[in-house]
Design a protein around this motif. Structure first.
Motif, PDB file in Angstrom:
ATOM      1  N   ALA A 169       0.829  -1.202   0.000  1.00  0.00           N
ATOM      2  CA  ALA A 169       0.000   0.000   0.000  1.00  0.00           C
ATOM      3  C   ALA A 169       0.866   1.255   0.000  1.00  0.00           C
ATOM      4  CB  ALA A 169      -0.935   0.002   1.201  1.00  0.00           C
ATOM      5  N   TYR A 170       1.931   1.239   0.806  1.00  0.00           N
ATOM      6  CA  TYR A 170       2.824   2.394   0.858  1.00  0.00           C
ATOM      7  C   TYR A 170       3.508   2.609  -0.485  1.00  0.00           C
ATOM      8  CZ  TYR A 170       6.542   5.580   2.229  1.00  0.00           C
ATOM      9  OH  TYR A 170       7.386   6.667   2.303  1.00  0.00           O
ATOM     10  N   ALA A 171       3.991   1.524  -1.101  1.00  0.00           N
ATOM     11  CA  ALA A 171       4.688   1.641  -2.378  1.00  0.00           C
ATOM     12  C   ALA A 171       3.777   2.219  -3.453  1.00  0.00           C
ATOM     13  CB  ALA A 171       5.217   0.269  -2.811  1.00  0.00           C
ATOM     14  N   VAL A 172       2.534   1.762  -3.487  1.00  0.00           N
ATOM     15  CA  VAL A 172       1.588   2.264  -4.497  1.00  0.00           C
ATOM     16  C   VAL A 172       1.265   3.733  -4.249  1.00  0.00           C
ATOM     17  CG1 VAL A 172      -0.768   2.060  -5.385  1.00  0.00           C
ATOM     18  CG2 VAL A 172       0.587  -0.001  -4.961  1.00  0.00           C
ATOM     19  N   VAL A 208      12.606  11.175  -1.253  1.00  0.00           N
ATOM     20  CA  VAL A 208      14.060  11.015  -1.203  1.00  0.00           C
ATOM     21  C   VAL A 208      14.486   9.557  -1.158  1.00  0.00           C
ATOM     22  CG1 VAL A 208      14.263  13.244  -0.033  1.00  0.00           C
ATOM     23  CG2 VAL A 208      14.342  11.139   1.317  1.00  0.00           C
ATOM     24  N   THR A 209      13.586   8.649  -0.785  1.00  0.00           N
ATOM     25  CA  THR A 209      13.930   7.232  -0.731  1.00  0.00           C
ATOM     26  C   THR A 209      12.709   6.384  -1.059  1.00  0.00           C
ATOM     27  OG1 THR A 209      14.700   5.425   0.718  1.00  0.00           O
ATOM     28  CG2 THR A 209      13.477   7.211   1.758  1.00  0.00           C
ATOM     29  N   ARG A 210      12.959   5.227  -1.686  1.00  0.00           N
ATOM     30  CA  ARG A 210      11.860   4.302  -1.981  1.00  0.00           C
ATOM     31  C   ARG A 210      11.469   3.475  -0.765  1.00  0.00           C
ATOM     32  NH1 ARG A 210      10.650   3.606  -7.335  1.00  0.00           N
ATOM     33  NH2 ARG A 210      12.076   4.574  -8.830  1.00  0.00           N
ATOM     34  N   ARG A 211      12.309   3.466   0.246  1.00  0.00           N
ATOM     35  CA  ARG A 211      11.989   2.728   1.459  1.00  0.00           C
ATOM     36  C   ARG A 211      10.807   3.374   2.169  1.00  0.00           C
ATOM     37  NH1 ARG A 211      17.099   2.115   5.146  1.00  0.00           N
ATOM     38  NH2 ARG A 211      15.629   0.780   6.262  1.00  0.00           N
ATOM     39  N   ARG A 212      10.043   2.574   2.894  1.00  0.00           N
ATOM     40  CA  ARG A 212       8.950   3.142   3.674  1.00  0.00           C
ATOM     41  C   ARG A 212       9.529   3.950   4.818  1.00  0.00           C
ATOM     42  NH1 ARG A 212       3.932   0.977   7.365  1.00  0.00           N
ATOM     43  NH2 ARG A 212       5.565   0.374   8.811  1.00  0.00           N
ATOM     44  N   SER A 254       8.834   6.136  18.418  1.00  0.00           N
ATOM     45  CA  SER A 254       9.912   6.568  17.535  1.00  0.00           C
ATOM     46  C   SER A 254      11.135   5.678  17.703  1.00  0.00           C
ATOM     47  CB  SER A 254      10.276   8.029  17.829  1.00  0.00           C
ATOM     48  OG  SER A 254       9.201   8.894  17.570  1.00  0.00           O
ATOM     49  N   ILE A 255      11.509   5.428  18.954  1.00  0.00           N
ATOM     50  CA  ILE A 255      12.673   4.588  19.229  1.00  0.00           C
ATOM     51  C   ILE A 255      12.425   3.155  18.760  1.00  0.00           C
ATOM     52  CG2 ILE A 255      14.097   3.625  21.072  1.00  0.00           C
ATOM     53  CD1 ILE A 255      13.540   6.271  22.619  1.00  0.00           C
ATOM     54  N   ALA A 256      11.198   2.644  19.005  1.00  0.00           N
ATOM     55  CA  ALA A 256      10.866   1.287  18.564  1.00  0.00           C
ATOM     56  C   ALA A 256      10.921   1.173  17.047  1.00  0.00           C
ATOM     57  CB  ALA A 256       9.477   0.904  19.073  1.00  0.00           C
ATOM     58  N   THR A 257      10.477   2.215  16.347  1.00  0.00           N
ATOM     59  CA  THR A 257      10.525   2.227  14.879  1.00  0.00           C
ATOM     60  C   THR A 257      11.963   2.113  14.391  1.00  0.00           C
ATOM     61  OG1 THR A 257       8.494   3.509  14.611  1.00  0.00           O
ATOM     62  CG2 THR A 257      10.108   3.667  12.838  1.00  0.00           C
ATOM     63  N   LEU A 258      12.844   2.912  14.991  1.00  0.00           N
ATOM     64  CA  LEU A 258      14.252   2.889  14.585  1.00  0.00           C
ATOM     65  C   LEU A 258      14.914   1.564  14.951  1.00  0.00           C
ATOM     66  CD1 LEU A 258      15.159   6.523  15.674  1.00  0.00           C
ATOM     67  CD2 LEU A 258      14.935   5.688  13.327  1.00  0.00           C
ATOM     68  N   GLU A 259      14.599   1.057  16.111  1.00  0.00           N
ATOM     69  CA  GLU A 259      15.171  -0.233  16.512  1.00  0.00           C
ATOM     70  C   GLU A 259      14.665  -1.358  15.622  1.00  0.00           C
ATOM     71  OE1 GLU A 259      14.176  -0.425  20.642  1.00  0.00           O
ATOM     72  OE2 GLU A 259      16.021   0.606  21.271  1.00  0.00           O
ATOM     73  N   GLY A 260      13.512  -1.144  14.978  1.00  0.00           N
ATOM     74  CA  GLY A 260      12.990  -2.117  14.025  1.00  0.00           C
ATOM     75  C   GLY A 260      13.592  -1.978  12.642  1.00  0.00           C
ATOM     76  N   GLY A 261      14.489  -1.005  12.457  1.00  0.00           N
ATOM     77  CA  GLY A 261      15.224  -0.878  11.196  1.00  0.00           C
ATOM     78  C   GLY A 261      14.603   0.040  10.166  1.00  0.00           C
ATOM     79  N   GLU A 262      13.573   0.823  10.547  1.00  0.00           N
ATOM     80  CA  GLU A 262      12.911   1.694   9.573  1.00  0.00           C
ATOM     81  C   GLU A 262      13.354   3.144   9.722  1.00  0.00           C
ATOM     82  OE1 GLU A 262       8.740   0.430   8.198  1.00  0.00           O
ATOM     83  OE2 GLU A 262       8.669   0.292  10.379  1.00  0.00           O
ATOM     84  N   PRO A 263      13.483   3.875   8.599  1.00  0.00           N
ATOM     85  CA  PRO A 263      13.772   5.311   8.673  1.00  0.00           C
ATOM     86  C   PRO A 263      12.588   6.064   9.272  1.00  0.00           C
ATOM     87  CG  PRO A 263      14.248   4.427   6.475  1.00  0.00           C
ATOM     88  CD  PRO A 263      13.466   3.385   7.212  1.00  0.00           C
TER      89      PRO A 263
END
Length: 230
Positions: free
Chosen positions: A16-19, A66-70, A110-119
């Motif tokens: 969904a995010y990519a689309v 700026v990035t294709r990553r979610r 926010s910290i959990a998001t980063l620790e999960g590897g997402e920008p």
């Protein structure tokens, strides 16, 4: 949803995010004649904090380009008062924050998001500002980045205030340029924790770099010579 069960994205959310991103960024690039410099500074994997200047509502879709990553970002909690708006925002990577308060739950997410590897996108000036001068930055981005052990990427966005000024209700075609700076890492001690002094120093360094990126982006969006970096 609490930070303790703040799970990573499902396959549906990624699709969904990519689309949605493809449609939104396609329109944004065409409408703003968007150019992006410094993409080589973005890590190709792992988490990091994107720290853009904030002059317009359109800064969020511009940053998504700026990035294709979610990328994850905070949204005002009022959005989640609507079931469908909240569902869409969550699907697209947002999570709620209570503006104007020290929202500890949002910091934990926010910290959990980063620790999960997402920008993660954090606008260090807080709410949208006016003018060419970067306003005093909050320590939140530096604190979150230090806590998660990830770099902060300063981003200058030039021209977005001409696309949609802070009190405007409509968008207008205008040239936008994004300049991405080199990663800034918070210094940590032997304990693996950043002190208040280190976080404050990181915020000060980020302020200088963010102003430099903003000046370059604004000049390029107006077709002016690049400002001196000395």
């Amino acid at each position: 949803m609490s930070a303790s069960n703040f799970a990573g994205p499902t396959r549906f959310e990624l699709v969904a995010y990519a689309v949605f991103r493809a449609v939104l960024c396609g329109f944004t690039r065409a409408f703003t004649r968007l150019t992006i410099e410094g993409s080589e500074h973005l890590p190709t994997s792992g988490a990091y904090v994107l720290a853009p200047v904030h002059r317009s509502y359109v800064d969020t879709p511009i940053t998504a380009c700026v990035t294709r990553r979610r990328i994850r970002f905070m949204g005002k909690q009022e959005v989640w008062e609507s079931r469908w708006a909240g569902w869409l925002a969550s699907t697209l990577g947002a999570f709620p924050v209570a503006r104007g308060t020290a929202d500890r739950e949002a910091l934990k997410r926010s910290i959990a998001t980063l620790e999960g590897g997402e920008p993660l996108v954090l606008f260090p000036e807080g709410e949208r500002k006016d003018g060419p001068i970067v306003q005093p930055l909050f320590d939140g981005a530096a604190f979150v980045a230090a806590k998660a052990g990830v770099p902060i990427i300063p981003i200058g966005i030039g021209g977005s205030a001409r696309v949609m000024p802070r009190r405007a209700k409509m968008i207008h075609p205008a040239k936008v340029c994004v300049v991405i700076g080199a990663p800034i890492f918070a210094e940590v001690g032997e304990s693996g924790r950043a002190s208040r002094a280190a976080i404050a120093a990181g915020t000060a360094e980020r302020s200088v770099e963010l102003q430099r990126m903003f000046d370059q982006a604004e000049a390029k969006s107006l077709g002016l010579p690049r400002p001196s970096t000395t």
